[in-house]
Write an enzyme that holds these catalytic residues in place. Structure first.
Site, short mmCIF file in Angstrom:
data_model
loop_
_atom_site.label_atom_id
_atom_site.label_comp_id
_atom_site.label_asym_id
_atom_site.label_seq_id
_atom_site.Cartn_x
_atom_site.Cartn_y
_atom_site.Cartn_z
NE ARG A 85 28.07 -0.21 -6.76
CZ ARG A 85 27.60 -0.97 -5.79
NH1 ARG A 85 26.55 -0.56 -5.08
NH2 ARG A 85 28.16 -2.13 -5.49
N GLY A 86 25.32 4.32 -4.82
CA GLY A 86 24.29 3.79 -3.94
C GLY A 86 24.21 2.28 -4.07
N GLY A 87 23.42 1.68 -3.22
CA GLY A 87 23.23 0.23 -3.30
C GLY A 87 24.16 -0.54 -2.39
CG ASP A 88 24.07 -4.45 0.24
OD1 ASP A 88 25.16 -5.02 0.37
OD2 ASP A 88 23.23 -4.36 1.14
CG HIS A 92 31.41 -5.34 -11.40
ND1 HIS A 92 30.14 -5.25 -11.92
CD2 HIS A 92 31.54 -4.29 -10.55
CE1 HIS A 92 29.53 -4.20 -11.41
NE2 HIS A 92 30.35 -3.60 -10.57
CB ILE A 153 20.74 -0.57 -11.58
CG1 ILE A 153 20.36 -1.20 -12.92
CG2 ILE A 153 20.83 0.95 -11.72
CD1 ILE A 153 18.96 -0.82 -13.39
N GLY A 154 23.47 0.43 -9.90
CA GLY A 154 23.88 1.29 -8.78
C GLY A 154 24.46 2.56 -9.35
CG PHE A 166 23.75 -0.89 -17.05
CD1 PHE A 166 24.18 -1.90 -17.89
CD2 PHE A 166 23.67 0.41 -17.56
CE1 PHE A 166 24.53 -1.63 -19.21
CE2 PHE A 166 24.03 0.68 -18.88
CZ PHE A 166 24.46 -0.34 -19.70
CB CYS A 183 21.72 -6.29 -4.77
SG CYS A 183 22.54 -6.06 -6.35
#
Length: 230
Positions: A85-88, A92, A153-154, A166, A183
């Protein structure tokens, strides 16, 4: 969230509530469902679940976002997984409502910016239904309330079919976020639905009766259907 799996379909959206699912198992399921959606064998699908403690590293993860090495985190009982996925980096854990939409954007609007903003709008509407005023933050993806981040969100998209999604903190233990730079945002303060609605007696009573994660999952499902036109 109940540990038993349940499935419901309304107007072309299949919503699956899966309970507590190990991250690798959920990722395999997403990938398989994405292939099925690309092939047109299943309708748009929304997975709602929780994960055991895990830190995920998106394609945009910076070296400074994970100040503790992965092996030390694993010794603390927190899995570390690199994903597409995208993002940093994000965390969870139980008490966090995770949503994985497997939807074909060609049936909606084939635009990633539009999709990210719609996910934000969906979460903001859901939080508003719970009496929590929320908003986006310019220059970032995710949802904030009173300067505190409540949802991340990613996403990943292939042939306009989405997966990942999300994560909304509901009753989440927020302390593991201190082990990372969530993030990649320095000095970000994380919060949860439980913390933000502390003074809302009506919602607290409803959450105590039903289980707050289950209650929020229902609100998010309604908001998702409304936002994406199901």
């Amino acid at each position: 969230m109940s540990s038993g799996a349940g499935t419901s379909a309304t107007r072309g959206l299949d919503v699956r509530t899966l309970g507590l699912v190990p991250y690798a198992e959920a990722l395999d399921l997403q990938r398989a469902l994405a292939e099925e959606r690309i092939a047109g064998h299943i309708p748009d699908t929304l997975l709602l679940l929780e994960h055991p403690p895990v830190i995920t590293l998106g394609r945009g993860t910076k070296n400074t976002s994970l100040p503790i090495d992965a092996e030390s985190l694993r010794k603390r009982g927190i899995e570390v997984v690199e994903i597409e996925r995208g993002g940093d980096v994000t965390y969870h854990g139980p008490g966090q409502l995770v949503g994985y939409p497997i939807i074909d954007l060609q049936q909606h609007t084939p635009d990633l910016h539009w999709y990210l903003r719609r996910l934000e709008a969906m979460l903001i509407a859901a939080l508003g239904s719970l009496g929590i005023p929320a908003q986006p933050r310019e220059g970032y993806t995710g949802v904030w309330t009173s300067g505190r981040k409540i949802a991340s969100i990613g996403i990943h998209v292939r042939q306009w079919v989405t997966w990942h999604g999300f994560a909304l903190n509901v009753t989440t233990d927020l302390s593991p976020f201190s082990l990372i730079v969530p993030c990649g945002i320095p000095d970000v303060v994380m919060t949860s639905v439980e913390q933000e609605m502390a003074g809302d007696t009506e919602v607290r009573k409803a959450g105590a009766a039903e289980g707050l994660v289950q209650l929020v999952a229902g609100v998010v499902t309604t908001s998702f259907r409304d936002t994406f036109g199901f």
